[in-house]
Scaffold this motif. Structure first.
Motif, PDB file in Angstrom:
ATOM      1  N   HIS A 256      -6.144  -3.794  79.392  1.00  0.00           N
ATOM      2  CA  HIS A 256      -5.635  -3.035  80.526  1.00  0.00           C
ATOM      3  C   HIS A 256      -6.827  -2.051  81.029  1.00  0.00           C
ATOM      4  O   HIS A 256      -7.306  -1.411  80.251  1.00  0.00           O
ATOM      5  CB  HIS A 256      -4.502  -1.989  79.933  1.00  0.00           C
ATOM      6  CG  HIS A 256      -3.230  -2.573  79.758  1.00  0.00           C
ATOM      7  ND1 HIS A 256      -2.770  -3.551  78.901  1.00  0.00           N
ATOM      8  CD2 HIS A 256      -2.089  -2.185  80.793  1.00  0.00           C
ATOM      9  CE1 HIS A 256      -1.474  -3.834  79.363  1.00  0.00           C
ATOM     10  NE2 HIS A 256      -0.832  -3.033  80.281  1.00  0.00           N
TER      11      HIS A 256
ATOM     12  N   GLU B  26      -1.140   4.369  82.506  1.00  0.00           N
ATOM     13  CA  GLU B  26      -1.244   3.378  83.638  1.00  0.00           C
ATOM     14  C   GLU B  26       0.042   3.637  84.510  1.00  0.00           C
ATOM     15  O   GLU B  26       1.006   3.498  83.941  1.00  0.00           O
ATOM     16  CB  GLU B  26      -1.786   2.253  83.044  1.00  0.00           C
ATOM     17  CG  GLU B  26      -0.417   1.497  82.509  1.00  0.00           C
ATOM     18  CD  GLU B  26      -0.128   1.957  80.989  1.00  0.00           C
ATOM     19  OE1 GLU B  26      -0.909   2.756  80.361  1.00  0.00           O
ATOM     20  OE2 GLU B  26       0.829   1.487  80.468  1.00  0.00           O
TER      21      GLU B  26
ATOM     22  N   TRP C 237       2.596   4.481  85.241  1.00  0.00           N
ATOM     23  CA  TRP C 237       3.654   5.339  85.092  1.00  0.00           C
ATOM     24  C   TRP C 237       3.650   6.740  85.094  1.00  0.00           C
ATOM     25  O   TRP C 237       4.458   7.671  85.629  1.00  0.00           O
ATOM     26  CB  TRP C 237       4.203   4.981  83.468  1.00  0.00           C
ATOM     27  CG  TRP C 237       4.822   3.756  83.286  1.00  0.00           C
ATOM     28  CD1 TRP C 237       4.190   2.560  82.912  1.00  0.00           C
ATOM     29  CD2 TRP C 237       5.937   3.199  83.573  1.00  0.00           C
ATOM     30  NE1 TRP C 237       4.598   1.491  82.756  1.00  0.00           N
ATOM     31  CE2 TRP C 237       5.952   1.867  83.307  1.00  0.00           C
ATOM     32  CE3 TRP C 237       7.027   3.797  84.077  1.00  0.00           C
ATOM     33  CZ2 TRP C 237       7.077   1.172  83.390  1.00  0.00           C
ATOM     34  CZ3 TRP C 237       8.183   2.826  84.078  1.00  0.00           C
ATOM     35  CH2 TRP C 237       8.260   1.560  83.790  1.00  0.00           C
TER      36      TRP C 237
ATOM     37  N   HIS D 168      -2.055  -3.639  88.018  1.00  0.00           N
ATOM     38  CA  HIS D 168      -0.827  -3.064  87.352  1.00  0.00           C
ATOM     39  C   HIS D 168       0.268  -2.608  88.451  1.00  0.00           C
ATOM     40  O   HIS D 168       0.030  -2.958  89.629  1.00  0.00           O
ATOM     41  CB  HIS D 168      -1.367  -1.770  86.459  1.00  0.00           C
ATOM     42  CG  HIS D 168      -0.373  -1.629  85.203  1.00  0.00           C
ATOM     43  ND1 HIS D 168       0.509  -0.533  85.320  1.00  0.00           N
ATOM     44  CD2 HIS D 168      -0.378  -2.318  84.176  1.00  0.00           C
ATOM     45  CE1 HIS D 168       1.165  -0.418  84.346  1.00  0.00           C
ATOM     46  NE2 HIS D 168       0.740  -1.669  83.428  1.00  0.00           N
ATOM     47  N   HIS D 169       1.127  -1.726  87.934  1.00  0.00           N
ATOM     48  CA  HIS D 169       2.135  -1.317  88.873  1.00  0.00           C
ATOM     49  C   HIS D 169       1.659  -0.371  89.869  1.00  0.00           C
ATOM     50  O   HIS D 169       2.404  -0.174  90.954  1.00  0.00           O
ATOM     51  CB  HIS D 169       3.422  -0.588  88.178  1.00  0.00           C
ATOM     52  CG  HIS D 169       3.808  -1.147  87.082  1.00  0.00           C
ATOM     53  ND1 HIS D 169       3.908  -2.609  86.925  1.00  0.00           N
ATOM     54  CD2 HIS D 169       4.225  -0.692  85.647  1.00  0.00           C
ATOM     55  CE1 HIS D 169       4.480  -3.075  85.656  1.00  0.00           C
ATOM     56  NE2 HIS D 169       4.776  -1.671  84.857  1.00  0.00           N
TER      57      HIS D 169
ATOM     58  N   GLU E  51       8.021  -6.455  72.779  1.00  0.00           N
ATOM     59  CA  GLU E  51       6.833  -5.649  73.111  1.00  0.00           C
ATOM     60  C   GLU E  51       6.685  -4.333  71.921  1.00  0.00           C
ATOM     61  O   GLU E  51       7.660  -3.635  71.953  1.00  0.00           O
ATOM     62  CB  GLU E  51       7.206  -4.799  74.394  1.00  0.00           C
ATOM     63  CG  GLU E  51       6.152  -3.706  74.932  1.00  0.00           C
ATOM     64  CD  GLU E  51       6.018  -3.382  76.524  1.00  0.00           C
ATOM     65  OE1 GLU E  51       6.363  -4.123  77.293  1.00  0.00           O
ATOM     66  OE2 GLU E  51       5.761  -2.385  76.839  1.00  0.00           O
TER      67      GLU E  51
END
Ligand code: GLC
Length: 453
Positions: A50, A61, A63, A110-111, A254
């Motif tokens: 990541h 990250e 969020w 990533h998001h 996860e």
């Protein structure tokens, strides 16, 4: 009607999913899928990376802005600290190879939408919007290909919260728009995602795409079958993880090793070494190497892989604690490689107090001992005859005894393998228990004696 039903059933089983609708992915026979998944099933360990502007280490990250921990403005201000100044992709790849991993998966996006490569489809990337001012994905991929021995996986977030044509942005707060009321706007976003996926395939031809974020929309809304078909059209051998609304090839539990085997034949647990995916300054809760090793072996014993995450800093350096875990994994795996890559799920837990796997032929039972046994290792319910017991990675052979192997009883005798202290590995000892043929088990509740001598 019957024919339609049969078609749907075939399509559903091929997608490995119960909720899929309107499948458009070309049918694939089970053997063809098994052949496509072969490298994955023998890989056992993958290294997840990541890396993005969040790697400055203050907030999580993506969020963090989505959940409102930090404003979007402050979050994106981290771009100026994403320097990649000490980034050494050759050293990253050497470390990953040294760990014994057979694949690696890096966050291409990533998001938060920050792309590590020089995307032409959008404006948010390491090239256009970071202090690094350059493509940091290509040099990594080049090293993966140059050094060899690793399959390449690209993590790709379906979600892109900051974009104006993406419906959701903050967890609390209204959506930007409703995709059913503004289908063109949604289509615009989907075309952007597809354009980025095409760029990734054209530039890097990855072996695996690791989707994330499918939970925000349904399969037909994402056009999951269309996305997977497009990937397969480019590379028929590509593997896709489960997070594509039912159209993936394997499951991805996860942050927790499953207790029972996942339904899917292929699966992988993704796991952090500390508590977070990306680098966090305040995250010092690193798992020990022994803990990680148990997780790896636990996954292997149930037929799965471990995808272990590292979070490099914004300058490209990798935290020392993570480097140490990868190096120790490499040392243990290289000593025990015969009991790692070519194995498959072992026997049920009740037979022996150890993790187990079997070799392909099924006639070597590997027992992994996370503890030092007092005197011996007991194996019950094993009908097969033991021919030899070796300590993997050494030239030691061990003796054993079998008690109460009564010829009229369905219950086989119980084996006790002597495990002296001096053969123990400092982290996890592996015994190779060679059998007279593929392992056969007794799994009943025992038998009451009906006659005696
Ligand atoms: C989650 C999170 C994400 C992380 C991923 C890795 O789905 O959205 O932050 O990258 O898991 O498995």
């Amino acid at each position: 009607m019957k024919r339609i039903l049969l078609f749907c059933l075939a399509a559903l089983s091929l997608a490995g999913c119960k909720s899929a609708v309107a499948p458009a992915v070309a049918p694939e026979p089970a053997e063809a899928k098994a052949a496509r998944m072969e490298w994955f099933s023998q890989a056992k360990l993958g290294i997840f990376i990541h890396w993005g502007i969040y790697s400055r280490g203050d907030w999580s990250e993506s969020w963090s802005f989505h959940n409102g921990t930090v404003s979007m403005e402050d979050y994106f201000a981290q771009e100026k600290d994403f320097t990649a100044a000490s980034y050494d992709p050759a050293a990253w790849v050497e470390l990953i190879r040294e760990s014994g991993a057979r694949y690696t998966v890096i966050t291409s996006k990533h998001h938060d939408g920050f792309a590590l490569w020089d995307t032409k489809a959008g404006d948010v990337s390491a090239v256009k919007s970071s202090a690094a001012g350059r493509d940091v994905l290509t040099p990594f991929v080049e090293e993966v290909r140059r050094q060899g021995g690793l399959r390449l996986g690209l993590y790709f977030s379906l979600i892109d919260w900051p974009r104006e044509d993406y419906p959701n942005v903050f967890r609390a707060g209204p959506a930007r728009y409703d995709i059913h009321r503004e289908p063109e706007r949604w289509q615009h976003f989907l075309s952007f995602n597809s354009a980025q996926l095409k760029e990734l395939q054209d530039a890097y031809n990855p072996d695996l795409i690791w989707f994330d974020g499918d939970w925000e929309f349904k399969a037909e809304e994402w056009d999951a079958p269309g996305i997977v078909s497009a990937l397969r059209a480019h590379n028929p051998d590509i593997i896709v993880n489960s997070r594509i609304a039912g159209y993936g090839d394997y499951d991805t539990p996860e942050l927790g090793v499953p207790v029972t085997r996942p339904e899917s034949r292929w699966w992988e647990t993704c796991m952090t070494i500390g508590d977070s995916w990306g680098f966090r300054k305040r995250d010092t809760d690193f798992k020990s190497f022994d803990t990680i090793l148990r997780m790896l072996v636990d996954c292997m014993s149930m037929g799965g892989n471990l995808l272990l995450d590292i979070g490099p800093r914004a300058d490209g350096t990798i935290p020392e604690e993570e480097v140490a875990v990868l190096k120790e994994l490499g040392r243990w795996i290289s000593k025990h490689s015969e009991a790692v890559y070519p194995t498959r799920a072992g026997i049920p837990a009740g037979h022996v107090q150890a993790y187990t796997t079997l070799n392909r032929a099924g006639d070597i039972l590997y027992a992994y001992l996370p503890y030092a046994p007092n005197e011996s290792l007991e194996i019950k319910g094993l009908k097969s005859v033991i021919k030899r017991v070796r300590v993997v990675g050494t030239d030691q052979e061990l003796s054993w005894k079998r008690y109460n192997d009564i010829d009229w009883s369905a219950t086989p005798g119980v084996y006790y393998i002597n495990v002296p202290q001096q053969v123990l590995d400092p982290n996890m000892t592996v015994l190779a228990i060679e059998l007279d043929g593929p392992a056969t088990l007794y799994e009943g509740a025992g038998q009451v004696i009906s006659f005696n001598e």
